[in-house]
Scaffold this motif. Structure first.
Motif, PDB file in Angstrom:
ATOM      1  N   GLU A 444     -13.028  -6.112  -9.264  1.00  0.00           N
ATOM      2  CA  GLU A 444     -11.908  -7.013  -9.046  1.00  0.00           C
ATOM      3  C   GLU A 444     -11.224  -6.648  -7.733  1.00  0.00           C
ATOM      4  O   GLU A 444     -10.735  -5.535  -7.564  1.00  0.00           O
ATOM      5  N   PRO A 445     -11.167  -7.570  -6.746  1.00  0.00           N
ATOM      6  CA  PRO A 445     -10.607  -7.239  -5.436  1.00  0.00           C
ATOM      7  C   PRO A 445      -9.195  -6.673  -5.479  1.00  0.00           C
ATOM      8  O   PRO A 445      -8.897  -5.702  -4.784  1.00  0.00           O
ATOM      9  N   ASP A 446      -8.314  -7.266  -6.295  1.00  0.00           N
ATOM     10  CA  ASP A 446      -6.924  -6.791  -6.344  1.00  0.00           C
ATOM     11  C   ASP A 446      -6.854  -5.337  -6.779  1.00  0.00           C
ATOM     12  O   ASP A 446      -6.171  -4.507  -6.156  1.00  0.00           O
ATOM     13  N   ILE A 447      -7.582  -5.004  -7.839  1.00  0.00           N
ATOM     14  CA  ILE A 447      -7.530  -3.636  -8.377  1.00  0.00           C
ATOM     15  C   ILE A 447      -8.185  -2.663  -7.397  1.00  0.00           C
ATOM     16  O   ILE A 447      -7.674  -1.568  -7.147  1.00  0.00           O
ATOM     17  N   ALA A 448      -9.318  -3.059  -6.820  1.00  0.00           N
ATOM     18  CA  ALA A 448     -10.015  -2.174  -5.891  1.00  0.00           C
ATOM     19  C   ALA A 448      -9.173  -1.897  -4.649  1.00  0.00           C
ATOM     20  O   ALA A 448      -9.079  -0.745  -4.186  1.00  0.00           O
TER      21      ALA A 448
END
Length: 507
Positions: A444-448
């Motif tokens: 997930e881009p946001d979490i990464a």
């Protein structure tokens, strides 16, 4: 009035044919039993020569072996003919070696094939004859191969095309076979055998398939640097005649320098995949003498990349002009009994001759890549053009490199958190390997990206604490001040980045 012609009966014809066949078999049997083989062979040669005087056809014989050496033209013809087998061919051979990825197609024994070149036809025939079993010794390593058959090609054509066949057609086959072999070739990674000195003259290299997925599109480098490297590689491989005209060996030397984790090995793999070159990994600490180094050099193939990693740690090659230069790390215990109680076998002089001496010309289209974490430790004699022609600084991760990593790992090119990440990257020394590791933790881009920001902030604080300890002279601190500035876009004196300096060197 026409005379009557009496036609023999079918029974008479069959009886006569049977008698002729029986007589022929009898004569053949008697000839085999009572006429020596040499005389029969001589008679057949004379008969064939007599018949050939009435024929306009010439035949070129291409044997599999030239003495004890393999005939390069035979192998080239075998590869080339496999690409022009017509659909009407009834039989052909298909093979797949254990370590290869693609299926090889070639002519079957005693089959014929027709080719057309510059408007005239040529007929190929592969001839195989059973012979008494014998061992053929490879002159390079003295290994023997059991041969039970004699193989050769017969190339037939009109005699008026003799000069065209010799001067144009056969060189054309050699060139086309090289292109075909390049397309079907499986890249190999070679390393030294541990038992290469255990007796005899054996091949010193062993190989595995090189399946590294790195390409230039996936490298976390500035696009200008990648473009400059690709242009330099392409210019090198197409300038064979130029190197010959100016009197230089057809080779190119690269020095990759920078901190660990900045992608030096990935760049080498990308170069190999781009050029389709095999890679030879040479560990200098395994060598005992300069002579062994030369022997290994001439045993490498053309169109290959020779890699010497951590050149500053391999042998004692520090800058001779610097007083008090730190000594190299202790050499590990030799596993080969022939290397016990040996000091540094390869000298600076031997390495220089290996790179740029007479022995460096024993081969074509070769690339030599050296890597180091400390360029300043190398002797200036190693760094000059002709030895290390191109110096490429593998820097800490830059904003451009981060965007490339985000595109590869997360599949995104824009995100609201990019600006914050780029600001932290410019203020922190972080390698592409560290950034990639953080991006792998979540799809997930946001979490990464949030995890990457947290990692960069922690790293920034840690660097600030260490810098304060050095400035205050804290006891027990092992951190030594470095002249380079923080951030992925490190600046040299004069305000220009190292990457731009190297880019100009490449051009």
């Amino acid at each position: 009035m026409l005379p009557k012609i009496q036609i023999p009966s079918t029974k008479t014809v069959i009886s006569t044919a049977a008698s002729i066949a029986a007589t022929t078999m009898l004569i053949r049997s008697v000839a085999r039993d009572f006429i020596p083989h040499e005389f029969r062979h001589f008679f057949l040669l004379k008969l064939r020569g007599l018949l050939s005087t009435f024929s306009n056809e010439l035949t070129v014989v291409i044997d599999e072996f030239d003495g004890l050496n393999l005939n390069e033209l035979f192998k080239a013809a075998e590869v080339y003919l496999g690409t022009i087998i017509p659909p009407s061919t009834k039989r052909f051979r298909a093979t797949k070696p254990a370590k290869e990825h693609k299926i090889n197609v070639s002519m079957e024994r005693n089959e014929e094939l027709t080719d057309t070149f510059n408007g005239f036809q040529l007929k190929w025939r592969m001839v195989c004859k059973q012979i008494q079993s014998k061992y053929i010794t490879d002159p390079d390593d003295y290994n023997s191969t059991l041969k039970t058959e004699l193989r050769y090609f017969e190339l037939s054509f009109h005699k008026k095309h003799k000069n065209k066949v010799i001067d144009e057609y056969l060189p054309y086959i050699l060139e086309k076979s090289k292109e075909t072999q390049k397309e079907i070739k499986t890249l190999k990674l070679f390393t030294l055998k541990r038992d290469r000195m255990s007796g005899g003259r054996r091949k010193p290299w062993q190989s595995v398939n090189l399946d590294h997925p790195a390409t230039f599109d996936k490298l976390a480098m500035d696009s200008e640097i990648k473009t400059a490297i690709i242009d330099d590689l392409e210019r090198f491989v197409r300038r064979k005649e130029f190197y010959r005209r100016v009197g230089k060996a057809w080779k190119r030397g690269y020095l990759l320098f920078g901190p660990p984790g900045t992608g030096k090995s990935s760049l080498i793999a990308a170069m190999a995949n781009y050029l389709h070159f095999d890679v030879y990994d040479l560990e200098l600490t395994d060598l005992r003498t300069n002579s062994e180094l030369r022997s290994l050099l001439i045993s490498t193939a053309n169109r290959s990349i020779l890699v010497v990693e951590d050149i500053d740690c391999s042998v004692e090659l520090q800058d001779r002009l610097k007083q008090g230069a730190p000594p190299p790390p202790p050499r590990p215990m030799a596993m080969n009994p022939y290397q016990m109680n040996q000091g540094y076998g390869v000298t600076l002089s031997g390495l220089l001759n290996f790179i740029d001496g007479l022995w460096s010309s024993c081969g074509d289209e070769r690339i030599i890549v050296f890597t180091t974490n400390h360029k300043d430790r190398l002797d200036p004699a190693l760094l000059r053009p002709g030895r290390m022609d191109v110096h490429i600084h593998m820097s800490y991760c830059t904003p451009c490199g981060f965007k490339m990593l985000a595109s590869i790992y997360l599949g995104i090119t824009e995100h609201p958190l990019f600006w914050e990440v780029e600001q932290l990257i410019e203020m922190t020394k972080v390698t592409p390997a560290e950034v990639g590791e953080q991006l792998m933790k979540n799809e997930e881009p946001d979490i990464a990206l949030e995890g990457l920001i947290e990692f960069l902030e922690e790293k920034k604080k840690s660097e600030e604490i260490k810098a304060n300890e050095v400035e205050l002279g804290a006891p027990g601190s092992k951190v030594m001040p470095e002249p380079e500035k923080k951030g992925g876009s490190e600046k040299e004196e004069g305000g220009e980045s190292k990457e731009i300096e190297i880019l100009r060197e490449i051009k």
